[in-house]
Design a protein around this motif. Structure first.
Motif, short mmCIF file in Angstrom:
data_model
loop_
_atom_site.label_atom_id
_atom_site.label_comp_id
_atom_site.label_asym_id
_atom_site.label_seq_id
_atom_site.Cartn_x
_atom_site.Cartn_y
_atom_site.Cartn_z
N GLY A 97 -44.28 31.74 41.61
CA GLY A 97 -45.34 30.74 41.62
C GLY A 97 -46.71 31.30 41.34
N GLN A 98 -46.83 32.61 41.13
CA GLN A 98 -48.11 33.22 40.82
C GLN A 98 -48.18 33.57 39.34
OE1 GLN A 98 -50.26 35.69 43.76
NE2 GLN A 98 -48.22 36.31 44.41
N GLN A 99 -49.36 33.42 38.79
CA GLN A 99 -49.56 33.87 37.42
C GLN A 99 -49.70 35.38 37.43
OE1 GLN A 99 -52.94 32.16 35.45
NE2 GLN A 99 -52.54 33.19 33.50
N LEU A 100 -48.84 36.06 36.73
CA LEU A 100 -48.84 37.52 36.73
C LEU A 100 -49.88 38.03 35.74
CD1 LEU A 100 -44.98 38.06 36.77
CD2 LEU A 100 -46.54 38.10 38.71
N PRO A 101 -50.91 38.72 36.21
CA PRO A 101 -51.95 39.20 35.30
C PRO A 101 -51.50 40.45 34.56
CG PRO A 101 -52.42 39.97 37.50
CD PRO A 101 -51.17 39.12 37.60
N THR A 238 -43.47 19.61 42.96
CA THR A 238 -43.36 19.93 41.54
C THR A 238 -42.21 19.19 40.86
OG1 THR A 238 -41.98 21.85 42.05
CG2 THR A 238 -44.36 22.21 41.91
N SER A 239 -41.43 18.47 41.63
CA SER A 239 -40.38 17.63 41.06
C SER A 239 -40.25 16.38 41.93
CB SER A 239 -39.03 18.36 41.01
OG SER A 239 -38.55 18.60 42.33
N LEU A 301 -41.40 35.29 35.23
CA LEU A 301 -41.70 35.53 33.82
C LEU A 301 -40.89 34.61 32.91
CD1 LEU A 301 -41.90 39.43 33.76
CD2 LEU A 301 -43.81 37.82 33.52
N ALA A 302 -39.61 34.43 33.23
CA ALA A 302 -38.76 33.55 32.43
C ALA A 302 -39.23 32.11 32.51
CB ALA A 302 -37.31 33.67 32.90
N ALA A 303 -39.63 31.68 33.70
CA ALA A 303 -40.12 30.30 33.87
C ALA A 303 -41.39 30.07 33.06
CB ALA A 303 -40.36 30.01 35.35
N GLU A 304 -42.30 31.05 33.07
CA GLU A 304 -43.52 30.91 32.29
C GLU A 304 -43.22 30.90 30.80
OE1 GLU A 304 -46.12 34.05 33.46
OE2 GLU A 304 -46.48 33.25 35.48
N ARG A 305 -42.28 31.74 30.37
CA ARG A 305 -41.94 31.80 28.95
C ARG A 305 -41.31 30.50 28.47
NH1 ARG A 305 -40.98 36.27 25.77
NH2 ARG A 305 -42.52 37.21 27.16
N MET A 306 -40.54 29.83 29.34
CA MET A 306 -39.87 28.59 28.96
C MET A 306 -40.72 27.35 29.24
SD MET A 306 -35.90 29.28 30.11
CE MET A 306 -36.33 29.48 31.84
N GLY A 307 -41.94 27.55 29.73
CA GLY A 307 -42.80 26.42 30.03
C GLY A 307 -42.47 25.73 31.34
N GLY A 309 -43.10 27.12 34.34
CA GLY A 309 -43.90 27.72 35.40
C GLY A 309 -44.45 26.72 36.40
N PRO A 310 -44.94 25.54 35.94
CA PRO A 310 -45.48 24.56 36.91
C PRO A 310 -44.46 24.04 37.91
CG PRO A 310 -46.28 24.09 34.69
CD PRO A 310 -45.22 25.15 34.55
N LEU A 311 -43.17 24.24 37.65
CA LEU A 311 -42.15 23.79 38.61
C LEU A 311 -42.12 24.63 39.88
CD1 LEU A 311 -39.11 22.96 36.28
CD2 LEU A 311 -40.57 21.35 37.52
#
Length: 480
Positions: A97-101, A238-239, A301-307, A309-311
């Protein structure tokens, strides 16, 4: 053992956790110490179990209480197995759930903090291993593995101490888990008490920049409650619940992270068995929880790559993490062996005292020389974390910077993203015990000594000049 026994044992944990919260709310001296309800509950259960009540009953000749106190042996068996399971949940949720910098951004925002944090973590290994080879082994006939317990207990806290227990037992150090839990308890209590004293000293001597009066928190904050006019949501939905309960979704994501960590660990163990197991075994003794943390990073990382992440909502992940950590601490303390601590009281006291002196010394001597601005507000957070858990550091930062006016919280957060995978329960912590077991204390001592010197050297080289200028300006302002 039936499911009913397991379920009832967990219900009892919940009741005592509630009792711990009531005591926190109703008892002023407990509030002043900022003791978490889980630690209060754990101590109560320890007192009512075989180590205290059972031992007293045995001395007085009362039958029926010696084996398990007011509980029963099956409940104690369930509780003793919970920490090793729950610690993987705690670590799997760290980055979900965190944006990885990027490393560059984390370095720019928290470079001084990272140097200070690494100095604290590696320094705990250095001082403990030096004491091990010079004092604890020759005078107390201790196992060299005892040199890893200070960082496990202080930097890692109760969760890491409990999670490392099975590894310590497997390597023949059966008292190690109990000693680490005892050290973690000293760290949490000492971190809060010494931290409060340092904050009041910092206020009186002008070393704090945000607060200039009393460092006391409000009554509600001391009790661990919110005011009626405060609103702190536990997380975002988120859902839609009609599709899947958001909490269930997040638990499933945590489960996937742990499973990925397990698969990674199995793969590393298979490679080790096929390539070098005849000469050395490291991954055979590495626990699951640091790999569960890496599994969480992969899932994020996979969730962010697949769009997607907001879930994943980090606040909900924190609630899951907090639930697991509370039950972990209660169950670990409830089954703590005071006999093991008593049998190793010399090494236990020496390590605790050395850890406190090191941590306080680095805060006062090193932090103002490498942290350019707000050194006390930022340094006190790492001090608290390195003696207890992240929550201890956050509590202390909350006292000195109640409205987050300084960059302390932001710098601390980004530093954690780089720091957590290695120290305080990360890869270095997990590997330290099997490394000492396989090679003895000297290779790890040399490696941590080099890292300790490098962390301090880089901190002074890159940030020492700016820190010196900031201190000079502070003195000019104070004189004016």
């Amino acid at each position: 053992m039936t499911g009913a026994v397991v379920g009832f044992a967990i219900l009892v944990l919940g009741v005592f956790l509630l009792l711990g919260k009531v005591i926190r709310v109703k008892t002023s001296w407990v509030q002043k110490l900022f003791l978490p309800s889980s630690i209060i509950a754990g101590f109560i259960m320890l007192a009512l179990g075989p180590e205290v009540l059972g031992a007293i009953a045995g001395l007085l000749g009362f039958d029926g209480l010696e084996e398990a106190g007011i509980f029963n042996s099956q409940m104690l068996e369930v509780w003793s197995s919970l920490p090793g399971l729950l610690i993987s949940i705690v670590f799997a949720t760290l980055f979900l759930g965190q944006q990885l910098p990027s490393f560059r951004r984390a370095r720019d925002l928290a470079g001084p903090q990272l140097s200070f944090g690494i100095a604290l973590g590696s320094g705990q290994y250095v001082i403990a291993l030096l004491l091990t080879v010079a004092v604890l082994v020759p005078l107390f006939n201790a196992t060299p593995i005892v040199g890893a317990l200070l960082e496990i207990g202080f930097e890692g806290g109760h969760g890491t101490a409990a999670g490392m227990g099975p590894t310590l037992t497997e390597l023949g150090f059966e008292d190690g888990g109990d000693l680490a839990l005892g050290i973690a308890t000293v760290g949490v209590v000492g971190g809060i008490m010494i931290g409060i004293l340092l904050i009041n000293w910092g206020v009186r001597t002008g070393r704090t920049r945000i607060i200039t009066g009393s460092a006391d928190l409000s009554i509600e904050e001391q009790k661990g409650l919110f005011r009626e006019d405060e609103h702190h949501p536990a997380g975002e939905l988120t859902s839609r619940p009609a599709s899947v309960e958001p909490l269930s979704l997040h638990v499933a994501i945590v489960a996937l992270s742990i499973l990925l960590g397990w698969l990674l660990l199995q793969g590393l163990q298979l490679i080790e068995q096929a390539v070098w197991a005849d000469t050395i075994e490291i991954f055979e003794f590495v626990p699951l929880f640091p790999l569960a943390m890496l599994g969480g990073v992969v899932v994020q990382l996979a969730a962010e790559r697949m769009g997607a992440g907001p879930l994943i909502d980090h606040q909900i992940m924190l609630r899951i993490q907090g639930l697991a950590l509370d039950f972990l601490i209660v169950s670990a303390l409830a089954t703590l062996s005071l006999t093991a601590i008593g049998a190793n009281i010399g090494p236990f006291l020496i390590l605790c005292l050395a850890g406190i002196v090191l941590t306080v010394g680095l805060l006062l001597l090193l932090a103002p020389r490498i942290i350019p601005d707000y050194w006390f507000e930022r340094g006190i957070g790492d001090f608290g974390q390195s003696m207890g858990v992240t929550a201890t550091g956050l509590i202390l930062m909350r006292i000195v910077d109640p409205d987050a006016e300084s960059p302390a919280f932001e710098a601390f957060g980004y530093k954690q993203l780089v720091f957590e995978p290695f120290f305080g329960g990360g890869l270095v912590t997990a590997a330290s015990v099997p490394l000492i077991f396989e090679f003895g204390p000297y290779p790890l001592l040399i490696g941590m000594s080099v890292l300790f010197v490098v962390a301090i050297g880089l901190g002074l080289f890159f940030y020492g000049g700016a820190a010196k200028e900031a201190r000079a300006k502070e003195k000019e302002t104070a004189a004016a």
